[in-house]
Motif scaffolding. Structure first.
Motif, PDB file in Angstrom:
ATOM      1  N   VAL A   1      -3.560  -3.411  11.531  1.00 29.12           N
ATOM      2  CA  VAL A   1      -3.553  -3.561  10.076  1.00 29.12           C
ATOM      3  C   VAL A   1      -2.993  -2.283   9.452  1.00 29.12           C
ATOM      4  O   VAL A   1      -3.509  -1.189   9.674  1.00 29.12           O
ATOM      5  CB  VAL A   1      -4.974  -3.827   9.546  1.00 29.12           C
ATOM      6  CG1 VAL A   1      -4.954  -3.914   8.036  1.00 29.12           C
ATOM      7  CG2 VAL A   1      -5.504  -5.113  10.131  1.00 29.12           C
ATOM      8  N   VAL A   2      -1.899  -2.422   8.690  1.00 28.34           N
ATOM      9  CA  VAL A   2      -1.287  -1.246   8.059  1.00 28.34           C
ATOM     10  C   VAL A   2      -1.316  -1.345   6.536  1.00 28.34           C
ATOM     11  O   VAL A   2      -0.891  -0.440   5.841  1.00 28.34           O
ATOM     12  CB  VAL A   2       0.170  -1.053   8.528  1.00 28.34           C
ATOM     13  CG1 VAL A   2       0.216  -0.686   9.996  1.00 28.34           C
ATOM     14  CG2 VAL A   2       0.997  -2.294   8.260  1.00 28.34           C
ATOM     15  N   GLY A   3      -1.786  -2.465   6.013  1.00 22.08           N
ATOM     16  CA  GLY A   3      -1.847  -2.609   4.563  1.00 22.08           C
ATOM     17  C   GLY A   3      -2.489  -3.933   4.191  1.00 22.08           C
ATOM     18  O   GLY A   3      -2.911  -4.687   5.067  1.00 22.08           O
ATOM     19  N   ARG A   4      -2.585  -4.172   2.885  1.00 28.13           N
ATOM     20  CA  ARG A   4      -3.159  -5.438   2.432  1.00 28.13           C
ATOM     21  C   ARG A   4      -2.323  -6.007   1.297  1.00 28.13           C
ATOM     22  O   ARG A   4      -1.684  -5.268   0.549  1.00 28.13           O
ATOM     23  CB  ARG A   4      -4.589  -5.239   1.932  1.00 28.13           C
ATOM     24  CG  ARG A   4      -5.534  -4.829   3.024  1.00 28.13           C
ATOM     25  CD  ARG A   4      -6.910  -5.430   2.851  1.00 28.13           C
ATOM     26  NE  ARG A   4      -7.732  -5.092   4.000  1.00 28.13           N
ATOM     27  CZ  ARG A   4      -7.910  -5.901   5.037  1.00 28.13           C
ATOM     28  NH1 ARG A   4      -7.352  -7.095   5.057  1.00 28.13           N
ATOM     29  NH2 ARG A   4      -8.646  -5.519   6.048  1.00 28.13           N
ATOM     30  N   VAL A   5      -2.354  -7.318   1.172  1.00 24.43           N
ATOM     31  CA  VAL A   5      -1.667  -7.978   0.068  1.00 24.43           C
ATOM     32  C   VAL A   5      -2.466  -7.696  -1.195  1.00 24.43           C
ATOM     33  O   VAL A   5      -3.667  -7.920  -1.245  1.00 24.43           O
ATOM     34  CB  VAL A   5      -1.579  -9.493   0.310  1.00 24.43           C
ATOM     35  CG1 VAL A   5      -1.031 -10.193  -0.910  1.00 24.43           C
ATOM     36  CG2 VAL A   5      -0.732  -9.783   1.529  1.00 24.43           C
ATOM     37  N   SER A   6      -1.799  -7.137  -2.220  1.00 28.11           N
ATOM     38  CA  SER A   6      -2.541  -6.799  -3.428  1.00 28.11           C
ATOM     39  C   SER A   6      -2.267  -7.759  -4.562  1.00 28.11           C
ATOM     40  O   SER A   6      -3.069  -7.862  -5.488  1.00 28.11           O
ATOM     41  CB  SER A   6      -2.222  -5.369  -3.868  1.00 28.11           C
ATOM     42  OG  SER A   6      -0.842  -5.236  -4.067  1.00 28.11           O
TER      43      SER A   6
END
Lengths: 232, 156
Positions: B64-69
């Motif tokens: 996991v390198v980020g999230r949908v914002s």
């Protein structure tokens, strides 16, 4: 009654005493039943999930159903029958033995001295008890799912963490239990204060507390759930 | 019961209640690792995002390198504009390829980054040019069915 709430906080010891009687004394029943509910969830959830070959989702199932619904609701039902009935019986008996009238004679307002601390004690205890119930239930689900049946421990926790949202799930659970705490305490102190000052009246009021607050909890739970998790 | 021990019990009760809440927040809700550090936003447009949701994961090589914002419908291009907040520790080349994948057969959907070879990196506000839509299972099945039907027709 809210007007007298100031007293409940100014003389904090009265409220602390009620937190002790409603909260601390309910600990055993809440912890033990939380553990068993979680263990049953673990068993039943595993039984159903493994038919679809997704027994790793057990963590999600246990955590979401506990944090969102079962934790606040079951803890509230137990709290209503364990502590709500006790509050009603206590206040009702105070009324029957004319302790409340005696207080009024001494220019002590029974609403401030007796009712408000019990109300706030219940409101404060309830979210803590619900959180303990959920935590205990998740631990129970972990015991059965991971230790007994042998679901992979890593996926149990990681799937749970991936799908449980702090604000969306946990905070809503806390808000729910707060509302339930207010409902139970409100019903309990009202029924106690409103009771016929006879033995029959007190017993009737105690029964009404448990019935009314249980029904109110379930109805309020539906309404809150409809608002909180609609379309999410 | 004396006043001191009563106070102690109440304090103990409140303390373990808060610990339970903290346990729920940390261990169950995973508050600790939900993007605590600095992030930067990048965008991508997809023809079809499937069941992608806000807070879905952005993964590269499975990590996991980020999230949908944010997810919006773009009425000019008729595409879905997805904004992702990426962990500032990780940089990706400009020609990174974003695909929407599904974890497991029926699992959650996430955005997968396949890293390209560009020398320059995506900066805040940039958008990923090359994207691939979510695979819609129904479409896949109907394509398969049509192909089967066509094959059996021509075989006659």
């Amino acid at each position: 009654m809210l007007m007298h709430s100031g007293t409940a906080f100014r003389r904090i010891h009265l409220t602390l005493r009620e937190i002790y009687f409603t909260g601390v004394m309910s600990l055993i029943i809440i912890l033990v039943s939380g553990l068993f509910v979680g263990m049953v969830l673990g068993l039943q959830g595993y039984d159903t999930l493994q038919r679809y070959g997704s027994s790793e989702a057990l963590g999600i199932l246990v955590a979401l159903s506990l944090v969102r619904e079962l934790g606040p609701v079951v803890a509230a039902l137990l709290f209503a029958s364990r502590a709500g009935s006790a509050i009603t019986a206590e206040i009702g008996l105070m009324k029957a033995t004319e302790q409340l009238s005696a207080m009024e004679m001494m220019a002590v307002d029974p609403l401030a001295r007796v009712v408000a601390p019990r109300f706030w004690g219940g409101v404060i205890s309830m979210p803590l008890l619900a959180a303990l119930f959920s935590a205990m239930g998740i631990f129970g689900g972990y015991l059965v799912g991971v230790q007994l049946i042998g679901v992979d421990e890593g996926s149990f926790w990681s799937q749970m963490q991936a799908s449980v949202d702090f604000r969306e799930d946990i905070m809503n659970g806390v808000i729910k239990s707060f509302v339930f705490g207010a409902i139970i305490s409100w019903v309990a102190v009202f029924e106690g204060y409103d009771a016929e000052p006879t033995a029959e009246g007190v017993s009737g009021a105690t029964t009404r507390t448990v019935v009314t607050s249980s029904l109110a909890i379930l109805a309020a739970d539906f309404i809150l759930t409809a608002f909180m998790f609609r379309g999410a | 019961m004396s006043r001191t021990s009563l106070d102690l019990w109440v304090g103990f009760f409140v303390a373990i209640g808060l610990v339970a809440l903290l346990f729920l927040a940390m261990k169950v809700g995973n508050l600790s690792s939900s993007m605590s550090g600095e992030t930067y936003a990048i965008k991508a447009s997809f023809d079809n995002i499937g069941a992608l949701k806000v807070r879905s994961a952005v993964k590269s090589a499975g990590v996991v390198v980020g999230r949908v914002s944010d997810i919006r419908f773009n009425s000019q291009s008729y595409q879905a504009d997805v904004t992702m907040s990426m962990d500032a520790r990780f940089k990706f080349p400009r020609d990174t390829f974003a695909t929407i994948n599904t974890s497991g057969l029926l699992g959650e959907q996430y955005i997968g980054f396949e890293v390209g070879g560009d020398e320059e990196y995506l900066a805040a506000g940039d958008s990923v040019k090359k994207t691939q839509s979510a695979v819609v299972l129904e479409k896949l099945i109907s394509q398969f069915m049509f192909k089967q039907a066509a094959d059996s027709e021509s075989g006659k």
